[in-house]
Design a protein around this motif. Structure first.
Motif, mmCIF file in Angstrom:
data_model
loop_
_atom_site.group_PDB
_atom_site.id
_atom_site.type_symbol
_atom_site.label_atom_id
_atom_site.label_comp_id
_atom_site.label_asym_id
_atom_site.label_seq_id
_atom_site.Cartn_x
_atom_site.Cartn_y
_atom_site.Cartn_z
ATOM 1 N N SER A 133 0.809 -0.948 -0.197
ATOM 2 C CA SER A 133 0.269 -0.144 -0.463
ATOM 3 C C SER A 133 0.387 0.663 0.471
ATOM 4 O O SER A 133 0.151 2.419 -0.201
ATOM 5 N N LYS A 134 1.648 1.113 0.725
ATOM 6 C CA LYS A 134 3.215 2.781 0.821
ATOM 7 C C LYS A 134 3.497 2.516 -1.023
ATOM 8 O O LYS A 134 3.302 4.142 -1.290
ATOM 9 N N ALA A 135 2.962 1.435 -1.191
ATOM 10 C CA ALA A 135 4.329 1.599 -3.100
ATOM 11 C C ALA A 135 3.324 2.001 -3.361
ATOM 12 O O ALA A 135 3.765 3.356 -4.681
ATOM 13 N N ALA A 136 1.899 1.587 -3.420
ATOM 14 C CA ALA A 136 1.137 2.703 -4.167
ATOM 15 C C ALA A 136 0.868 3.977 -4.298
ATOM 16 O O ALA A 136 0.410 4.375 -4.603
ATOM 17 N N PHE A 137 0.650 3.901 -2.780
ATOM 18 C CA PHE A 137 0.517 4.817 -2.632
ATOM 19 C C PHE A 137 1.629 6.087 -3.052
ATOM 20 O O PHE A 137 1.531 7.089 -3.216
ATOM 21 N N TYR A 138 2.808 5.978 -3.218
ATOM 22 C CA TYR A 138 3.657 6.432 -3.230
ATOM 23 C C TYR A 138 3.767 6.782 -4.613
ATOM 24 O O TYR A 138 4.115 8.073 -5.674
ATOM 25 N N SER A 139 3.232 5.497 -4.918
ATOM 26 C CA SER A 139 3.768 5.834 -6.897
ATOM 27 C C SER A 139 2.151 6.659 -7.675
ATOM 28 O O SER A 139 2.286 7.561 -8.407
ATOM 29 N N ALA A 140 1.141 6.949 -6.752
ATOM 30 C CA ALA A 140 -0.002 7.663 -6.915
ATOM 31 C C ALA A 140 0.450 9.495 -6.435
ATOM 32 O O ALA A 140 -0.280 9.962 -7.235
ATOM 33 N N PRO A 160 4.437 9.569 -9.976
ATOM 34 C CA PRO A 160 4.972 8.712 -10.795
ATOM 35 C C PRO A 160 6.017 8.035 -10.641
ATOM 36 O O PRO A 160 6.872 9.068 -10.604
ATOM 37 N N GLY A 161 6.024 6.885 -10.859
ATOM 38 C CA GLY A 161 7.685 6.455 -10.368
ATOM 39 C C GLY A 161 8.554 6.340 -9.131
ATOM 40 O O GLY A 161 9.666 5.625 -8.696
ATOM 41 N N LEU A 162 7.863 6.794 -7.946
ATOM 42 C CA LEU A 162 8.266 6.532 -6.414
ATOM 43 C C LEU A 162 8.023 5.194 -5.742
ATOM 44 O O LEU A 162 8.487 5.384 -5.606
ATOM 45 N N GLY A 163 6.933 5.097 -6.306
ATOM 46 C CA GLY A 163 6.697 3.601 -5.806
ATOM 47 C C GLY A 163 8.139 2.475 -6.868
ATOM 48 O O GLY A 163 8.481 1.889 -5.505
ATOM 49 N N GLN A 164 8.718 2.769 -7.483
ATOM 50 C CA GLN A 164 8.902 1.599 -8.145
ATOM 51 C C GLN A 164 10.732 2.332 -6.833
ATOM 52 O O GLN A 164 11.639 1.187 -7.344
ATOM 53 N N ALA A 165 10.629 3.613 -6.970
ATOM 54 C CA ALA A 165 11.708 3.790 -6.625
ATOM 55 C C ALA A 165 11.835 3.213 -4.899
ATOM 56 O O ALA A 165 13.075 2.658 -4.263
ATOM 57 N N TYR A 166 10.628 3.020 -4.223
ATOM 58 C CA TYR A 166 9.826 2.696 -3.089
ATOM 59 C C TYR A 166 10.919 0.282 -3.227
ATOM 60 O O TYR A 166 11.552 0.387 -2.241
ATOM 61 N N LYS A 169 12.561 0.611 -13.604
ATOM 62 C CA LYS A 169 11.419 0.996 -14.245
ATOM 63 C C LYS A 169 10.401 2.554 -14.510
ATOM 64 O O LYS A 169 10.242 2.940 -15.083
ATOM 65 N N ILE A 170 11.954 3.586 -14.150
ATOM 66 C CA ILE A 170 11.004 4.486 -13.936
ATOM 67 C C ILE A 170 11.076 5.784 -15.529
ATOM 68 O O ILE A 170 10.647 5.996 -15.590
ATOM 69 N N PRO A 171 12.316 5.021 -15.900
ATOM 70 C CA PRO A 171 12.265 5.996 -17.330
ATOM 71 C C PRO A 171 11.218 5.461 -17.835
ATOM 72 O O PRO A 171 10.657 5.632 -18.656
ATOM 73 N N ILE A 172 11.027 3.855 -17.693
ATOM 74 C CA ILE A 172 9.978 3.455 -17.978
ATOM 75 C C ILE A 172 8.439 4.131 -18.299
ATOM 76 O O ILE A 172 8.013 4.338 -19.433
ATOM 77 N N VAL A 173 8.642 3.974 -17.395
ATOM 78 C CA VAL A 173 6.580 4.880 -16.528
ATOM 79 C C VAL A 173 7.114 6.421 -16.565
ATOM 80 O O VAL A 173 6.024 7.143 -17.993
ATOM 81 N N TYR A 174 7.967 6.808 -16.703
ATOM 82 C CA TYR A 174 7.959 8.517 -17.586
ATOM 83 C C TYR A 174 8.047 8.648 -19.040
ATOM 84 O O TYR A 174 7.767 9.615 -19.488
ATOM 85 N N ALA A 175 8.425 7.292 -19.802
ATOM 86 C CA ALA A 175 8.910 7.729 -21.336
ATOM 87 C C ALA A 175 7.438 7.377 -21.943
ATOM 88 O O ALA A 175 6.674 8.209 -23.039
ATOM 89 N N GLY A 176 6.368 6.159 -21.106
ATOM 90 C CA GLY A 176 5.103 6.346 -21.733
ATOM 91 C C GLY A 176 4.409 7.385 -21.073
ATOM 92 O O GLY A 176 3.078 8.160 -22.109
ATOM 93 N N MET A 177 4.352 8.058 -19.865
ATOM 94 C CA MET A 177 3.467 8.803 -20.192
ATOM 95 C C MET A 177 3.877 10.515 -20.695
ATOM 96 O O MET A 177 3.564 11.008 -21.491
ATOM 97 N N ALA A 178 5.221 10.535 -20.796
ATOM 98 C CA ALA A 178 5.748 11.529 -22.149
ATOM 99 C C ALA A 178 4.790 11.253 -23.026
ATOM 100 O O ALA A 178 5.316 12.153 -24.388
ATOM 101 N N THR A 179 5.042 10.105 -23.491
ATOM 102 C CA THR A 179 4.358 9.436 -25.492
ATOM 103 C C THR A 179 3.344 9.945 -25.076
ATOM 104 O O THR A 179 2.940 10.672 -26.605
ATOM 105 N N GLY A 180 2.495 9.769 -24.547
ATOM 106 C CA GLY A 180 1.055 10.151 -24.382
ATOM 107 C C GLY A 180 0.864 11.350 -24.562
ATOM 108 O O GLY A 180 0.202 12.380 -25.037
ATOM 109 N N VAL A 181 1.570 12.418 -23.597
ATOM 110 C CA VAL A 181 1.985 13.565 -23.515
ATOM 111 C C VAL A 181 1.516 14.452 -24.912
ATOM 112 O O VAL A 181 1.300 15.571 -25.439
ATOM 113 N N TYR A 182 2.887 14.510 -25.035
ATOM 114 C CA TYR A 182 3.725 14.342 -26.806
ATOM 115 C C TYR A 182 2.719 14.024 -27.978
ATOM 116 O O TYR A 182 2.836 15.250 -28.784
ATOM 117 N N PHE A 183 1.453 13.330 -28.094
ATOM 118 C CA PHE A 183 0.870 13.040 -29.211
ATOM 119 C C PHE A 183 -0.480 13.792 -28.716
ATOM 120 O O PHE A 183 -1.313 14.042 -29.629
#
Length: 199
Positions: free
Chosen positions: A59-66, A69-75, A81-95
């Protein structure tokens, strides 16, 4: 009013998430060694293995990621996995931004044609095609928002599941593995699964 209610619910959820204590599980391992001499020697080796078990880690990891984004993976110490999360979100924002720009260009050209001007940047394209292009750009904008939200949700789910699996005890005592054998009579391949249980 809605913002105040949301802040209150967020505060209650945050305080209850950190109000629990961490449990520890003590596992006692016994091993008996018997020699084959006349006088059998029995050696009892007791090892007390204290592995901390944190039931709130998922639950802490999910809360941190909420929250970020990516903080739960760091926890969970899965930094790759953190660059993958940000790359996916950045791709959506770019499009989203690209389709929003295209939508505005098509919309402005369509409005100029309705006003009676014929000097827009889409000279060889009909008005009906401009309407279709606006619809497609708007639809693609919506898909981009859905993609960003999906990556955000997958980020939270991944952090939660990964924290669960880190606390799962994986041993070699029980294993299920594929097996491949060649039948010597007809030279055919035999596929199967082997189930091993070690004591």
């Amino acid at each position: 009013m809605k913002v105040k209610l949301l802040n209150i619910l967020f505060l209650i959820a945050a305080t209850t998430a950190f109000a629990q204590d961490v449990d520890t599980v003590a596992v006692q391992k016994d091993s008996v060694i018997v020699s084959e001499k006349k006088n059998a020697i029995v050696v009892k080796d007791t090892v007390l293995d204290k592995t901390p078990y944190n039931p709130l880690a998922p639950s802490k990891a999910a809360f941190y990621s909420a929250v970020v984004p990516g903080l739960g993976q760091a926890y969970n110490k899965k930094y790759w996995k953190i660059p993958i999360v940000y790359a996916g979100m950045a791709t959506g924002v770019y499009f989203y931004l690209k389709n929003d720009d295209d939508y505005n260009r098509f919309r402005d050209a369509y409005k100029r044609r309705l006003a009676g001007f014929s000097d827009d940047e889409f000279q060889g394209i009909s008005t009906e095609r401009l309407i279709d292009a606006q619809r497609n750009a708007k639809k693609n904008k919506d898909y981009s928002i859905v993609a960003v939200v999906l990556v955000y949700m997958l980020n939270i789910i991944d952090a939660n599941v990964d924290a669960h699996l880190q606390q799962y005890n994986v041993t070699e005592d029980l294993s299920l593995s594929p097996s491949f054998e060649v039948n010597p009579i007809n030279i055919q391949a035999n596929y199967g699964l082997s189930f091993r249980f070690k004591l």
